[in-house]
Design a protein around this motif. Sequence first.
Motif, PDB file in Angstrom:
ATOM      1  N   TYR A   1      -5.824  -2.654   0.711  1.00  0.00           N
ATOM      2  CA  TYR A   1      -6.738  -2.192   1.758  1.00  0.00           C
ATOM      3  C   TYR A   1      -7.771  -3.263   2.065  1.00  0.00           C
ATOM      4  O   TYR A   1      -8.047  -3.576   3.233  1.00  0.00           O
ATOM      5  CB  TYR A   1      -7.435  -0.891   1.345  1.00  0.00           C
TER       6      TYR A   1
ATOM      7  N   ASN B   1      -7.613  10.556  -0.442  1.00  0.00           N
ATOM      8  CA  ASN B   1      -8.349   9.352  -0.046  1.00  0.00           C
ATOM      9  C   ASN B   1      -7.422   8.257   0.459  1.00  0.00           C
ATOM     10  O   ASN B   1      -7.670   7.636   1.500  1.00  0.00           O
ATOM     11  CB  ASN B   1      -9.171   8.839  -1.223  1.00  0.00           C
ATOM     12  N   PHE B   2      -6.368   8.024  -0.278  1.00  0.00           N
ATOM     13  CA  PHE B   2      -5.450   6.974   0.160  1.00  0.00           C
ATOM     14  C   PHE B   2      -4.811   7.341   1.494  1.00  0.00           C
ATOM     15  O   PHE B   2      -4.601   6.494   2.359  1.00  0.00           O
ATOM     16  CB  PHE B   2      -4.373   6.729  -0.901  1.00  0.00           C
ATOM     17  N   GLN B   3      -4.497   8.615   1.665  1.00  0.00           N
ATOM     18  CA  GLN B   3      -3.877   9.031   2.928  1.00  0.00           C
ATOM     19  C   GLN B   3      -4.875   8.931   4.074  1.00  0.00           C
ATOM     20  O   GLN B   3      -4.539   8.504   5.190  1.00  0.00           O
ATOM     21  CB  GLN B   3      -3.355  10.464   2.815  1.00  0.00           C
TER      22      GLN B   3
ATOM     23  N   TYR C   1       0.846  -1.203   0.000  1.00  0.00           N
ATOM     24  CA  TYR C   1       0.000   0.000   0.000  1.00  0.00           C
ATOM     25  C   TYR C   1       0.878   1.249   0.000  1.00  0.00           C
ATOM     26  O   TYR C   1       1.855   1.335   0.744  1.00  0.00           O
ATOM     27  CB  TYR C   1      -0.876  -0.011   1.238  1.00  0.00           C
TER      28      TYR C   1
ATOM     29  N   PRO D   1       0.302   5.401   0.318  1.00  0.00           N
ATOM     30  CA  PRO D   1      -0.631   6.519   0.428  1.00  0.00           C
ATOM     31  C   PRO D   1      -0.227   7.720  -0.412  1.00  0.00           C
ATOM     32  O   PRO D   1      -0.955   8.703  -0.450  1.00  0.00           O
ATOM     33  CB  PRO D   1      -0.586   6.851   1.918  1.00  0.00           C
TER      34      PRO D   1
ATOM     35  N   LEU E   1      -6.656  11.808 -15.067  1.00  0.00           N
ATOM     36  CA  LEU E   1      -5.936  11.436 -13.848  1.00  0.00           C
ATOM     37  C   LEU E   1      -5.304  12.657 -13.183  1.00  0.00           C
ATOM     38  O   LEU E   1      -5.253  12.765 -11.962  1.00  0.00           O
ATOM     39  CB  LEU E   1      -4.866  10.397 -14.178  1.00  0.00           C
TER      40      LEU E   1
ATOM     41  N   LEU F   1      -7.513   6.935   4.258  1.00  0.00           N
ATOM     42  CA  LEU F   1      -7.696   5.509   4.566  1.00  0.00           C
ATOM     43  C   LEU F   1      -6.540   4.993   5.415  1.00  0.00           C
ATOM     44  O   LEU F   1      -6.729   4.258   6.386  1.00  0.00           O
ATOM     45  CB  LEU F   1      -7.789   4.699   3.261  1.00  0.00           C
ATOM     46  N   TYR F   2      -5.360   5.395   5.014  1.00  0.00           N
ATOM     47  CA  TYR F   2      -4.158   4.965   5.737  1.00  0.00           C
ATOM     48  C   TYR F   2      -4.183   5.475   7.181  1.00  0.00           C
ATOM     49  O   TYR F   2      -3.950   4.728   8.129  1.00  0.00           O
ATOM     50  CB  TYR F   2      -2.920   5.484   4.997  1.00  0.00           C
TER      51      TYR F   2
ATOM     52  N   PHE G   1      -7.217  11.334  -5.157  1.00  0.00           N
ATOM     53  CA  PHE G   1      -6.700   9.998  -4.846  1.00  0.00           C
ATOM     54  C   PHE G   1      -5.735  10.064  -3.662  1.00  0.00           C
ATOM     55  O   PHE G   1      -5.783   9.238  -2.742  1.00  0.00           O
ATOM     56  CB  PHE G   1      -5.975   9.413  -6.067  1.00  0.00           C
ATOM     57  N   LEU G   2      -4.869  11.024  -3.723  1.00  0.00           N
ATOM     58  CA  LEU G   2      -3.879  11.144  -2.649  1.00  0.00           C
ATOM     59  C   LEU G   2      -4.553  11.328  -1.295  1.00  0.00           C
ATOM     60  O   LEU G   2      -4.190  10.684  -0.301  1.00  0.00           O
ATOM     61  CB  LEU G   2      -2.948  12.333  -2.924  1.00  0.00           C
TER      62      LEU G   2
ATOM     63  N   GLN H   1      -5.770  13.448  -9.257  1.00  0.00           N
ATOM     64  CA  GLN H   1      -4.605  13.019  -8.496  1.00  0.00           C
ATOM     65  C   GLN H   1      -4.696  13.418  -7.027  1.00  0.00           C
ATOM     66  O   GLN H   1      -4.484  12.593  -6.133  1.00  0.00           O
ATOM     67  CB  GLN H   1      -3.334  13.611  -9.096  1.00  0.00           C
TER      68      GLN H   1
ATOM     69  N   THR I   1       0.201   7.809  -3.697  1.00  0.00           N
ATOM     70  CA  THR I   1      -0.107   7.466  -5.089  1.00  0.00           C
ATOM     71  C   THR I   1      -1.450   8.092  -5.450  1.00  0.00           C
ATOM     72  O   THR I   1      -2.355   8.091  -4.614  1.00  0.00           O
ATOM     73  CB  THR I   1      -0.180   5.934  -5.256  1.00  0.00           C
ATOM     74  N   PRO I   2      -1.651   8.575  -6.657  1.00  0.00           N
ATOM     75  CA  PRO I   2      -0.675   8.633  -7.762  1.00  0.00           C
ATOM     76  C   PRO I   2       0.158   9.899  -7.713  1.00  0.00           C
ATOM     77  O   PRO I   2      -0.233  10.884  -7.116  1.00  0.00           O
ATOM     78  CB  PRO I   2      -1.589   8.624  -8.977  1.00  0.00           C
TER      79      PRO I   2
END
Lengths: 202, 219
Positions: free
Chosen positions: A28, B30-32, A3, A5, B20, B34-35, B27-28, B24, A7-8
């Motif tokens: 996830y 959201n991923f952060q 994983y 965090p 994209l 979630l993390y 996404f960043l 971008q 990206t992208p």
Amino acid sequence: MTYSPITPQSQPSPSATQAQIQTNFAQYALKFLVNHSALNTKNQGDHEKVILENQIGDPGVINDQVTLFCKDAGSNFGGTQPQLFAQIRKFLPTPGDGHDAPNVGMQLTESIVNTVGPNQFQSFLPGNYMLYFGTVTATGTVTLVPAPTVIHVALAIPNNLTSPGTPIPFSASTNITSNSTFNIISNSTGVFTITWIAIATA
Amino acid sequence: MSGPNLNEYNKVIPRPNDFLADSQKDFLVNFQQLYNAFSRNHIALDAASSSGNHTKIELLQQPQGPETSVGEISLYSKKLVQVNQTTTQLYHRYQGGASAGTEVQLTNYQLYSPGALEEGLVSFFTFLPGGLILYFGIINFSKAPANSLYLQPYVCTNIMAYNFCVKGTTLFADPTVVFINTERPPIITRFQAQPAFNIPVLPAFPDVEYYFIVLGNTT
């Protein structure tokens, strides 16, 4: 691929980032599945089990909450082993209790119980205490197994299970002689059952 | 594109016509998010081992216990309001089916070691599921103030069982005691020994230590 965090990134083309985005979504879901019902299932989000990794210290509690966690705790019989703790928000002292007790984690478990007996049993109490109980015939020395760190109380209660209907003609006292032994003294002259209870620090 | 707050998790990205480059940042974030959210109670998503296991379980106070279905039990925290404490405590609910399962209070009060509180008294306490409190220790009624065993902390409202046992090698009579609930009603503050417990030829309150256990509740 794990994983990520971050990206992208802006520079690579979409085709170069696609794999990492998919990995993130997949990872996830995979990590979530470890202790929870999987995504896209009926009970998604529920816990199926809870595996607690050992913590070095209390996590701390600020909000109105209870925190459960796992931490090393010592006992005389099991050495140092991870145990389950609960920590609540600090609320002392109060007008009814002036003890300024910190909200340290409260140990809820020990590593061993004995429900088989036949004459001695044990379980555990919150606070790193062990509860031993059993029966002896008349007087003698009770040896607690496994041996705790220190016995706080040992109470002997004369019963008369062997002669129903017969008054109990004696009294009993106890004398703690070591971290794991206590004597039961009585003035009984016959064969009587004495029930005992002891509470000790594990 | 982004929602109203660019730093919060946004579940509706990317939009159909986004490039994209447009998405971008979404996404960043959201991923952060979630993390970060996952990391609060779990081993991090990118940890080398044990990822997904819990580091702790923070149970935020609930207004009421969650209903449980057949095959489920729940652990949760709820506010406990009693005479001498308002805290958040741990609860457990059995499987319930159509209606909520039976609720059981698992923790009670903050454990600490009172130790030697008064002369003649060494006291400990712990709790049992169901809102019960268990006091235990050593009492010498002849030395203790008011010939009393003080049940500290003062949270017990109902005595369910108690026992005294002579400590030592010399046999002696067990005490006759009454409990006092008039000082901080409805709290039962102490057991007071009665002179009548003794046989007449000995002092009214003999110099004898007793082990004691007292089981009560705090509701």
